[in-house]
Scaffold this motif. Structure first.
Motif, PDB file in Angstrom:
ATOM      1  N   LEU A  29      -4.606  97.334  25.065  1.00  0.00           N
ATOM      2  CA  LEU A  29      -5.980  96.905  25.292  1.00  0.00           C
ATOM      3  C   LEU A  29      -6.948  97.924  24.695  1.00  0.00           C
ATOM      4  O   LEU A  29      -6.812  99.124  24.930  1.00  0.00           O
ATOM      5  CB  LEU A  29      -6.254  96.753  26.792  1.00  0.00           C
ATOM      6  CG  LEU A  29      -5.401  95.731  27.541  1.00  0.00           C
ATOM      7  CD1 LEU A  29      -5.616  95.861  29.042  1.00  0.00           C
ATOM      8  CD2 LEU A  29      -5.713  94.314  27.077  1.00  0.00           C
ATOM      9  N   ILE A  31     -10.684  99.408  24.762  1.00  0.00           N
ATOM     10  CA  ILE A  31     -11.703  99.461  25.807  1.00  0.00           C
ATOM     11  C   ILE A  31     -12.918 100.263  25.345  1.00  0.00           C
ATOM     12  O   ILE A  31     -12.784 101.267  24.640  1.00  0.00           O
ATOM     13  CB  ILE A  31     -11.127 100.075  27.109  1.00  0.00           C
ATOM     14  CG1 ILE A  31     -12.194 100.099  28.215  1.00  0.00           C
ATOM     15  CG2 ILE A  31     -10.559 101.468  26.867  1.00  0.00           C
ATOM     16  CD1 ILE A  31     -11.645 100.441  29.587  1.00  0.00           C
ATOM     17  N   VAL A  54     -13.011  94.840  27.332  1.00  0.00           N
ATOM     18  CA  VAL A  54     -11.587  95.115  27.128  1.00  0.00           C
ATOM     19  C   VAL A  54     -11.004  94.001  26.276  1.00  0.00           C
ATOM     20  O   VAL A  54     -11.137  92.821  26.621  1.00  0.00           O
ATOM     21  CB  VAL A  54     -10.832  95.191  28.475  1.00  0.00           C
ATOM     22  CG1 VAL A  54      -9.384  95.601  28.246  1.00  0.00           C
ATOM     23  CG2 VAL A  54     -11.508  96.161  29.428  1.00  0.00           C
ATOM     24  N   VAL A 100      -7.739  96.063  36.055  1.00  0.00           N
ATOM     25  CA  VAL A 100      -6.859  97.189  35.721  1.00  0.00           C
ATOM     26  C   VAL A 100      -5.631  97.214  36.629  1.00  0.00           C
ATOM     27  O   VAL A 100      -4.524  97.534  36.181  1.00  0.00           O
ATOM     28  CB  VAL A 100      -7.636  98.524  35.846  1.00  0.00           C
ATOM     29  CG1 VAL A 100      -6.691  99.719  35.765  1.00  0.00           C
ATOM     30  CG2 VAL A 100      -8.703  98.622  34.768  1.00  0.00           C
ATOM     31  N   ARG A 103      -2.611  95.611  35.347  1.00  0.00           N
ATOM     32  CA  ARG A 103      -2.243  95.988  33.972  1.00  0.00           C
ATOM     33  C   ARG A 103      -1.883  97.470  33.903  1.00  0.00           C
ATOM     34  O   ARG A 103      -2.203  98.153  32.952  1.00  0.00           O
ATOM     35  CB  ARG A 103      -3.394  95.639  33.013  1.00  0.00           C
ATOM     36  CG  ARG A 103      -3.531  94.130  32.830  1.00  0.00           C
ATOM     37  CD  ARG A 103      -4.887  93.735  32.281  1.00  0.00           C
ATOM     38  NE  ARG A 103      -4.984  92.285  32.129  1.00  0.00           N
ATOM     39  CZ  ARG A 103      -5.278  91.454  33.119  1.00  0.00           C
ATOM     40  NH1 ARG A 103      -5.513  91.928  34.338  1.00  0.00           N
ATOM     41  NH2 ARG A 103      -5.335  90.143  32.908  1.00  0.00           N
ATOM     42  N   HIS A 107      -1.299  99.855  27.618  1.00  0.00           N
ATOM     43  CA  HIS A 107      -1.881 101.028  26.971  1.00  0.00           C
ATOM     44  C   HIS A 107      -3.342 100.733  26.651  1.00  0.00           C
ATOM     45  O   HIS A 107      -3.685  99.617  26.243  1.00  0.00           O
ATOM     46  CB  HIS A 107      -1.123 101.359  25.683  1.00  0.00           C
ATOM     47  CG  HIS A 107       0.292 101.807  25.923  1.00  0.00           C
ATOM     48  ND1 HIS A 107       0.653 103.129  25.974  1.00  0.00           N
ATOM     49  CD2 HIS A 107       1.423 101.102  26.145  1.00  0.00           C
ATOM     50  CE1 HIS A 107       1.948 103.230  26.210  1.00  0.00           C
ATOM     51  NE2 HIS A 107       2.441 102.014  26.318  1.00  0.00           N
ATOM     52  N   PHE A 108      -4.207 101.738  26.815  1.00  0.00           N
ATOM     53  CA  PHE A 108      -5.640 101.576  26.595  1.00  0.00           C
ATOM     54  C   PHE A 108      -6.096 102.442  25.424  1.00  0.00           C
ATOM     55  O   PHE A 108      -6.008 103.666  25.482  1.00  0.00           O
ATOM     56  CB  PHE A 108      -6.412 101.940  27.858  1.00  0.00           C
ATOM     57  CG  PHE A 108      -6.259 100.954  28.986  1.00  0.00           C
ATOM     58  CD1 PHE A 108      -7.269 100.048  29.273  1.00  0.00           C
ATOM     59  CD2 PHE A 108      -5.097 100.919  29.756  1.00  0.00           C
ATOM     60  CE1 PHE A 108      -7.135  99.124  30.307  1.00  0.00           C
ATOM     61  CE2 PHE A 108      -4.944 100.011  30.790  1.00  0.00           C
ATOM     62  CZ  PHE A 108      -5.966  99.109  31.066  1.00  0.00           C
ATOM     63  N   HIS A 110      -9.091 103.828  23.187  1.00  0.00           N
ATOM     64  CA  HIS A 110     -10.516 104.075  23.422  1.00  0.00           C
ATOM     65  C   HIS A 110     -11.090 104.970  22.335  1.00  0.00           C
ATOM     66  O   HIS A 110     -10.375 105.454  21.451  1.00  0.00           O
ATOM     67  CB  HIS A 110     -10.707 104.719  24.794  1.00  0.00           C
ATOM     68  CG  HIS A 110     -10.033 106.058  24.933  1.00  0.00           C
ATOM     69  ND1 HIS A 110     -10.693 107.255  24.716  1.00  0.00           N
ATOM     70  CD2 HIS A 110      -8.751 106.391  25.247  1.00  0.00           C
ATOM     71  CE1 HIS A 110      -9.851 108.259  24.903  1.00  0.00           C
ATOM     72  NE2 HIS A 110      -8.661 107.774  25.222  1.00  0.00           N
ATOM     73  N   ILE A 137      -5.954 104.717  35.590  1.00  0.00           N
ATOM     74  CA  ILE A 137      -5.076 104.529  34.439  1.00  0.00           C
ATOM     75  C   ILE A 137      -4.440 105.882  34.142  1.00  0.00           C
ATOM     76  O   ILE A 137      -5.138 106.893  34.021  1.00  0.00           O
ATOM     77  CB  ILE A 137      -5.879 104.036  33.216  1.00  0.00           C
ATOM     78  CG1 ILE A 137      -6.546 102.696  33.535  1.00  0.00           C
ATOM     79  CG2 ILE A 137      -4.976 103.914  31.987  1.00  0.00           C
ATOM     80  CD1 ILE A 137      -7.605 102.288  32.528  1.00  0.00           C
ATOM     81  N   LYS A 141      -1.053 106.541  29.235  1.00  0.00           N
ATOM     82  CA  LYS A 141      -1.359 105.171  28.811  1.00  0.00           C
ATOM     83  C   LYS A 141      -2.672 105.111  28.025  1.00  0.00           C
ATOM     84  O   LYS A 141      -3.117 104.033  27.640  1.00  0.00           O
ATOM     85  CB  LYS A 141      -1.470 104.246  30.031  1.00  0.00           C
ATOM     86  CG  LYS A 141      -0.179 104.106  30.835  1.00  0.00           C
ATOM     87  CD  LYS A 141       0.924 103.463  30.029  1.00  0.00           C
ATOM     88  CE  LYS A 141       2.183 103.267  30.874  1.00  0.00           C
ATOM     89  NZ  LYS A 141       3.283 102.681  30.065  1.00  0.00           N
ATOM     90  N   LYS A 142      -3.272 106.273  27.788  1.00  0.00           N
ATOM     91  CA  LYS A 142      -4.549 106.330  27.069  1.00  0.00           C
ATOM     92  C   LYS A 142      -4.327 106.853  25.651  1.00  0.00           C
ATOM     93  O   LYS A 142      -3.576 107.815  25.449  1.00  0.00           O
ATOM     94  CB  LYS A 142      -5.535 107.243  27.796  1.00  0.00           C
ATOM     95  CG  LYS A 142      -5.811 106.847  29.246  1.00  0.00           C
ATOM     96  CD  LYS A 142      -6.571 107.953  29.966  1.00  0.00           C
ATOM     97  CE  LYS A 142      -6.729 107.660  31.458  1.00  0.00           C
ATOM     98  NZ  LYS A 142      -7.316 108.803  32.184  1.00  0.00           N
TER      99      LYS A 142
END
Length: 268
Positions: A29, A31, A54, A100, A103, A107-108, A110, A137, A141-142
């Motif tokens: 995703l 974001i 998102v 969120v 989920r 993975h986010f 940004h 989160i 995963k960021k």
């Protein structure tokens, strides 16, 4: 030399991370969010969040959360938003963290959302300040696309401007940026109560982020990076360059084969 070798290693790791994310795009995703200008806050509080967007990397389906949409849902006229901002913002963040919650394995991706002024922790803290309990989160995963571009192309990959690197790389690649606001414009829009304008900016920026990600993966992203910016001058950097470019690899292979054929022909 050591720093160049570390840079080569970091570049390779970053590229592998990007490829890994792209291969599981349905679980990735993008974001982005807009908020009150943190430069203008004098009392030390966290900036108010205005909107969050998102977007699924594979399907391009986009979920958006915004104060003005919550106001509309509750029958609150837009001119009354400022006096009821906290309750509307809290409801918006409740919706976001509910999203969120389901989920946690995603993975986010940004852009510079790294600290308490502007980032995941800022959104979480803002919700806590309003009495909510955020679903956090996990850091693994960021993925910061802004840092990834620096790792791949060097710090000079795009010129610094008042609009920042994000809009600068968007402009350099001629990516449609209609409705995208720079920092000052966002601050002015917030002060003027132009929440719809801020929301449109957030949606446009998430679209631009997706475009940047795709172009980085397929190698079509235009930057100001020189060959040396990308690879350094160490011999291992040259090997890395050859490995990354099929044309050069083909030339090398042909040269090797031609040399072998020449030696064999010389035996007869």
């Amino acid at each position: 030399m050591a720093s160049e070798l570390l840079r080569i290693k970091k570049r390779k790791e970053t590229r592998n991370e990007l490829v890994s994310l792209y291969e599981k795009a349905d679980q990735v995703l993008l974001i982005h969010y807009s908020c009150e200008s943190f430069y203008d806050i004098k009392d030390g509080r966290t900036p108010r969040v205005t909107s969050i967007a998102v977007r699924n990397l594979k399907t391009a389906q986009t979920e958006s959360f915004s104060v003005h949409k919550i106001a509309e849902r509750n029958g609150v006229p837009i001119e009354e938003i400022p006096e009821r901002y906290d309750e509307l913002e809290k409801e918006m963040l409740e919706d976001f963290f509910e999203f969120v919650k389901y989920r946690q394995t995603f993975h986010f991706v940004h852009w510079n959302m790294r600290d308490g002024a502007y980032g995941f922790s800022a959104i979480e803290h803002r919700f806590q300040a309003l009495g909510g309990e955020p679903y956090k989160i996990q850091d693994d995963k960021k993925f910061d696309l802004a840092r990834a571009l620096v790792s791949l192309f060097g710090r000079q990959y795009v010129g610094h401007s008042k609009a920042g690197r994000f809009l600068a790389i968007v402009e350099l690649n001629k990516i449609t940026d209609k409705d995208a606001l720079n920092g000052k414009e966002e601050a002015d829009a917030f002060e003027a109560g132009e929440y719809v304008k801020l929301h449109r900016s957030t949606l446009r920026k998430i679209d631009c982020m997706s475009n940047i990600f795709e172009r980085t993966i397929d190698g079509s992203l235009i930057t100001n990076a020189t060959w040396q910016d990308r690879y350094g001058i160490h011999p291992k950097a040259i090997v890395e360059y050859v490995k990354d470019h099929w044309l050069w690899s083909t030339i090398v292979i042909i040269a090797i084969i031609s040399g072998l054929v020449g030696k064999i022909a010389g035996l007869f």
